[in-house]
Design an enzyme around this catalytic site. Structure first.
Site, short mmCIF file in Angstrom:
data_model
loop_
_atom_site.label_atom_id
_atom_site.label_comp_id
_atom_site.label_asym_id
_atom_site.label_seq_id
_atom_site.Cartn_x
_atom_site.Cartn_y
_atom_site.Cartn_z
N TYR A 185 -19.30 29.49 -14.52
CA TYR A 185 -19.38 28.03 -14.43
C TYR A 185 -20.41 27.62 -13.38
O TYR A 185 -21.23 26.72 -13.62
CB TYR A 185 -18.01 27.47 -14.09
CG TYR A 185 -17.99 25.97 -13.88
CD1 TYR A 185 -18.17 25.10 -14.95
CD2 TYR A 185 -17.77 25.42 -12.62
CE1 TYR A 185 -18.15 23.72 -14.77
CE2 TYR A 185 -17.75 24.05 -12.43
CZ TYR A 185 -17.94 23.21 -13.50
OH TYR A 185 -17.93 21.85 -13.31
N SER A 242 -22.59 19.89 -10.27
CA SER A 242 -21.37 20.21 -9.53
C SER A 242 -21.74 20.82 -8.20
O SER A 242 -22.79 21.47 -8.07
CB SER A 242 -20.50 21.20 -10.31
OG SER A 242 -19.40 21.63 -9.53
N ILE A 251 -14.38 11.75 -15.38
CA ILE A 251 -15.60 11.18 -14.81
C ILE A 251 -16.40 10.42 -15.87
O ILE A 251 -16.96 9.35 -15.60
CB ILE A 251 -16.46 12.29 -14.17
CG1 ILE A 251 -15.79 12.75 -12.85
CG2 ILE A 251 -17.88 11.83 -13.92
CD1 ILE A 251 -16.41 13.99 -12.25
#
Length: 244
Positions: free
Chosen positions: A150, A137, A18
């Site tokens: 995460y 995210s 990305i």
């Protein structure tokens, strides 16, 4: 389009996935881009691909002295920074009961500490009209098996943007989050078995993984004056994965 003519950008984690796609898009829109990464060989390859409007800077975003060196270079060579994309991040699987202090430290050091001090050390180079873009995210908004650490790190990144939007009042600097869903990068494809990728595709309303060029388009939007009335926002680029 040339929405970013003359702009100076810096992207951490900019040598692959990305980050690399975002660097390419910002350059196409007229910006000069510094890309930051840990591996010199990968940086060299990415810089060669990007061409003369890119420069690679080797650094570990968890190390304060590395970040100081990066922004000293930007100051010396360009004098200021218009766009900062705090994109460096890592993710690993570990279920509750299997989480180690090392797993926690690795993820939070890069995803949260690295993001925080990248932004803080960049601020003296930024001015009215500047844009800070944090990579979040979908997992920051969802429960995800074996990815609690995460996911928590990305939820923290989301709240940093909310809080910093207040802290940046009066500066003219905006801060927003671009949150990708499952995206077809080398890192994701190496991390996930084929059956998991298939399950993800079925869970996404658009029935496919994202393309890094699609996230890059949103980064370019958030970097440009087209998003000048946005700060503290989160933009999902996820095919509906976390939305329905």
């Amino acid at each position: 389009m040339n929405r970013l003519n003359g702009k100076i950008a810096l992207i951490t984690g900019g040598a692959s996935g990305i980050g690399l796609a975002s660097a390419q898009r910002l350059i196409e829109e007229g910006a000069f881009v510094f890309i930051v990464g840990r591996r010199q060989d990968v940086l060299d390859s990415a810089t060669s691909t990007l061409g003369h409007n890119a420069q690679g800077l080797q650094a570990d975003v968890t190390k304060s002295e590395n970040l100081d060196r990066v922004f000293e270079t930007v100051q010396k060579e360009k004098g200021h920074l218009d766009i900062l994309v705090a994109n460096a991040g890592v993710g690993e699987f570990a279920r509750l009961g299997q989480i180690t202090p090392e797993h926690y430290d690795d993820i939070f050091d890069i995803n949260v500490k690295g993001t925080l001090f990248t932004v803080q050390k960049a601020l003296p180079l930024m001015q009215n009209g500047g844009s800070i873009i944090l990579t979040g995210s979908t997992v920051g908004s969802m429960g995800t098996p074996a990815m609690s650490v995460y996911s928590a790190s990305k939820a923290a990144v989301r709240n940093l943007a909310r809080s910093w939007a207040h802290d940046l009042r009066g500066t003219g600097i905006r801060v927003n989050v671009m949150s990708p869903g499952p995206t077809q990068t080398d890192k994701v494809m190496a991390l996930l078995p084929a059956e998991a990728v298939g399950e993800m595709k079925r869970a996404i309303p658009l029935e496919r993984l994202g393309d890094p060029r699609e996230t890059a388009a949103v980064v370019a939007f958030l970097a440009s004056d087209d998003s000048r009335f946005m700060t503290g926002s989160e933009v999902f680029v996820d095919g509906g994965y976390a939305q329905v």
